[in-house]
Design an enzyme around this catalytic site. Structure first.
Site: not given
Ligand code: G6P
Length: 605
Positions: A2, A27, A74, A99-100, A478, A482, A485, A501, A600
């Protein structure tokens, strides 16, 4: 995540609010909206498409006003629908952006229902709107002050009311908010970026602050209601939209900016003194006996990589924790630990909360490794080291990650010297290796055509495995992150030794297995792990250092890394994984820079 912009002005402020939303778009958001105050109540426009579409609506209906609030949302409570998009109204007279997350919203909702408030959205925000309305007796500032006392959770809010055509009230707790001072007009915003150019100065509100924005000035009080002044600072000019240049997406541009970002982040000194981390660092570094790294997402993987460096170079015991776990875990505090928070934005709610949790347990030695100098995190820690990646727009982090790795390597070498485990000659060699990185990365970036060819295979896959060992295990994590995402392919990473395993059961001809094969002490073991995959028909895609002698064969595809990079090898090795994810996502036609459901900087829990 947001974003908020609000203003009180004499001119039509709508274009400024829309521009503010545009600057916050990177964002991540799934709906947006804007309201202005009129004597008949607030008027609003909202969109579940993009800010550009909101702008079209504004032009079509000649939407104008001198006092207004705007928001990118968001979704947390309630889907990304028009009804749930902010600004949210109460009783046709009051509008709010938020926001929040309000944790006690269920209980408040019940109470307000009993007072006959009707809820038309699924948002927790609507509870705040009705609560303020229920407490309003002609003084909006007083009503907001009283309302926020009843809220538990995190919020940054902006509120307007039809009775006050030139007033906007803001408040914050656990979510950032700045006040902007202009010429005969004043603002609130999530960040200075949104109002740069209109506001000349800004102040960062502190926890519990409430502000009243008017034409002639700003009233600011703290959580006790005492008048406060929050150090105004000049707003840097807005640099304009970041140009894409020859690239298709910001993510691609940011991948290619890594050599420059890294060279700006490496300190331009011949020796790494503790002062690079702040004035107190010399004393702090001498007194610590361990390191605790706290972070989320990609920054967490930077922390995991740094553990190997801190333990092998500086010989200091290091723990790395996911911030959202640490903040709620009963841990044993160690006042002699250096708490390192790693964050691109410096605003991630879980990392900030984990930092405060550590501080509240008496762990006062704190260091932020961060890309944003003005962020809350940098303001909260005793020591800081700024990465100089510049603004990162792609939601999937790339250049922020590799510059974090550089920063953490500099920390390892500096602590190694302070603790007597790195001598001058070793330091000179480490610095030499760091300075070679930009050239090394340019050579890796030149592999792009070969990676594009591989991405054709990945486009059709729905699953992928990533393997690495030792220092390169976090890099495998990572690489998998990527890929999932931005391409939405299900990807998992394992330390190659763990293959037998469990994950080996997944290996079939349909499963591509990406393997990171540096020429290090674990190479022979890794080669055995690759054989285990091949024997089950799995297809292996290997990024192998040039001197590993791993050759392409039936079911084994090899891209040769230009050289072997020693301890810094995770940095060049992550770059082809970024490119593989990027080109696979392009092949699948996803929204690379704004992947679905992601943001973001995650400023809610
Ligand atoms: C979000 C972003 C990730 C980032 C993570 C931590 O999930 O999409 O790219 O790694 O937050 O963010 P930070 O700003 O704390 O590094």
């Amino acid at each position: 995540m947001c974003g908020i912009v609000g203003a009180v002005a004499r001119r039509n402020i709508v274009p400024v609010l829309v521009e503010g939303l545009r600057r916050l778009e990177y964002r991540g958001y799934d709906s947006c909206g804007l309201a202005v105050v009129t004597s008949d109540g607030p008027r609003r426009v909202r969109s579940v498409v993009r800010v550009a579409e909101l702008d079209d609506q504004v032009s079509e209906v000649r939407f104008e006003g001198v006092t207004g609030i705007a928001h990118t949302r968001w979704a947390t409570h309630g889907a990304a629908t028009i009804n749930n998009a902010h600004p949210i109204f109460s009783s046709g007279s009051l509008a709010i952006v938020h926001n929040g997350i309000i944790e006690n919203y269920q209980a408040l909702r019940e109470t307000l229902r009993e007072q006959h408030y009707e809820f038309v959205s699924q948002t927790d925000t609507e509870v705040i709107a009705h609560l303020i309305h229920s407490l309003y007796k002609g003084d909006l500032f007083a009503a907001v002050r009283e309302a926020v006392r009843q809220l538990t959770g995190a919020y940054a809010i902006g509120v307007v009311h039809q009775d006050h055509p030139h007033t906007l009230v803001g408040a914050r707790a656990g979510s950032p908010l700045v006040v902007g001072y202009g010429n005969d007009e004043n603002f609130i915003a999530w960040d200075a970026l949104a109002i740069a150019g209109s506001a000349e100065h800004i102040s960062y509100l502190e926890e519990g602050d409430i502000c009243e924005i008017a034409l002639k000035g700003v009233r600011l009080v703290d959580f006790r209601g005492d008048k406060v002044v929050r150090n105004p600072r000049r707003v840097q000019a807005y640099g304009g939209a970041v140009e894409l240049g020859p690239y298709r997406h910001y993510m691609q541009k940011e991948i290619f900016e890594q050599p420059r970002a890294i060279s700006h982040t490496i300190p331009a000194t011949d020796t790494f003194r503790p002062r690079l981390f702040g004035e107190m660092a010399s004393d702090v570094f001498r007194g610590i006996d361990s390191v605790l790294i706290l972070a989320c997402g990609t920054s967490y993987y930077a922390g995991l990589t740094a553990k190997y460096w801190l333990e092998s170079v500086a010989k200091i015991r290091t723990e790395v924790e996911i911030a959202s776990e640490y903040r709620y875990r009963e841990s044993v505090p160690n006042p002699r630990a250096l708490v390192v928070t790693v964050s691109q934005s410096g605003e991630t709610a879980d990392t900030l909360a984990a930092l405060k949790h550590a501080q509240s347990q008496g762990m006062t030695h704190t260091l932020a490794v961060c890309n944003v100098a003005t962020s809350a995190m940098v303001r909260l820690t005793e020591l800081k080291f700024l990465t100089h990646a510049r603004m990162e727009i792609g939601v999937a982090s790339t250049k922020a990650f590799t510059t974090q790795l550089v920063a953490l390597f500099v920390l390892a070498v500096t602590l190694g010297k302070v603790r007597g485990h790195v001598n001058d000659a070793q330091e000179a060699e480490y610095i030499h290796q760091l300075r070679h990185l930009p050239a090394a990365l340019n050579a890796v970036l030149a592999l792009e055509p070969q990676i594009i060819a591989w991405s054709d295979d990945f486009v059709r896959k729905e699953d992928a495995l990533f393997l690495g060992r030792g220092l390169h295990y976090p890099i495998a994590l990572e690489g998998a992150l990527k890929l999932k995402e931005i391409s939405y392919i299900h990807a998992e990473a394992y330390s190659a030794g763990e293959l037998k395993h469990g994950p080996l059961a997944l290996v079939t001809e349909a499963m591509p297995v990406v393997t990171i094969a540096p020429n290090d002490a674990l190479l022979d073991k890794l080669k055995s792990n690759m054989q285990e995959v091949r024997a089950r028909g799995g297809h292996i895609y290997v990024f192998a250092d040039s001197d590993t002698h791993i050759k392409s064969d039936d079911g084994i595809h090899v891209i040769r890394m230009p050289e072997h990079y020693g301890l810094l090898s995770p940095i060049p090795h992550v770059v082809p994984l970024q490119l593989l994810a990027y080109h696979t996502a392009c092949g699948r036609g996803t929204d690379v820079d704004k992947p679905r459901n992601l943001a973001k900087s995650v400023t809610v829990e």
